[in-house]
Write a protein that holds these residues in place. Structure first.
Motif, mmCIF file in Angstrom:
data_model
loop_
_atom_site.group_PDB
_atom_site.id
_atom_site.type_symbol
_atom_site.label_atom_id
_atom_site.label_comp_id
_atom_site.label_asym_id
_atom_site.label_seq_id
_atom_site.Cartn_x
_atom_site.Cartn_y
_atom_site.Cartn_z
ATOM 1 N N THR A 80 8.517 -4.954 -1.012
ATOM 2 C CA THR A 80 7.357 -4.273 -0.526
ATOM 3 C C THR A 80 7.938 -3.220 0.475
ATOM 4 O O THR A 80 8.770 -3.156 1.113
ATOM 5 C CB THR A 80 6.449 -5.295 0.224
ATOM 6 N N TYR B 256 1.305 -16.615 -1.677
ATOM 7 C CA TYR B 256 1.653 -15.240 -1.291
ATOM 8 C C TYR B 256 0.880 -14.299 -2.216
ATOM 9 O O TYR B 256 0.387 -13.426 -1.836
ATOM 10 C CB TYR B 256 3.122 -15.118 -1.585
ATOM 11 N N LYS C 231 -2.682 -13.896 -1.153
ATOM 12 C CA LYS C 231 -2.863 -12.963 -0.101
ATOM 13 C C LYS C 231 -2.699 -11.277 -0.426
ATOM 14 O O LYS C 231 -3.412 -10.886 -0.185
ATOM 15 C CB LYS C 231 -1.788 -13.414 1.081
ATOM 16 N N THR C 232 -1.656 -11.179 -1.193
ATOM 17 C CA THR C 232 -1.478 -9.866 -1.758
ATOM 18 C C THR C 232 -2.492 -9.514 -2.575
ATOM 19 O O THR C 232 -2.983 -8.275 -2.552
ATOM 20 C CB THR C 232 -0.076 -9.828 -2.449
ATOM 21 N N ASP D 103 -5.543 -8.635 -0.256
ATOM 22 C CA ASP D 103 -5.226 -7.332 0.583
ATOM 23 C C ASP D 103 -5.384 -6.010 -0.253
ATOM 24 O O ASP D 103 -5.911 -5.019 -0.036
ATOM 25 C CB ASP D 103 -3.865 -7.249 1.017
ATOM 26 N N THR D 104 -5.010 -6.150 -1.839
ATOM 27 C CA THR D 104 -5.315 -5.151 -2.682
ATOM 28 C C THR D 104 -6.718 -4.857 -2.867
ATOM 29 O O THR D 104 -7.165 -3.749 -2.948
ATOM 30 C CB THR D 104 -4.267 -5.391 -3.867
#
Length: 65
Positions: A22, A41, A44-45, A48-49
């Motif tokens: 990343t 994970y 979570k990503t 966020d996106t």
């Protein structure tokens, strides 16, 4: 070769880990994840996106005032 998971700290073999590169504020980050931590994970990503997409869409909207 053995890797240490960035989330839980378990030591696993290279075939049982996911390596994710990343680009953060500090530069390139390498995240190593075991199979147990991968789902958390990815969720979570994804959140966020989605948040970044909503913020970008909100900034494109015309103001009424």
């Amino acid at each position: 070769m053995k890797y240490i998971c960035n989330q839980c700290g378990n030591v696993t073999q290279e075939h049982d880990v996911i390596i994710h590169y990343t680009k953060g504020s500090d530069g390139l980050e390498i995240v190593v994840l075991c199979q147990l931590c991968l789902d958390e994970y990815l969720e979570k990503t994804k959140v966020d996106t989605d948040r970044k997409d909503e913020d970008a869409e909100r900034m494109k909207m015309k103001r009424k005032w």
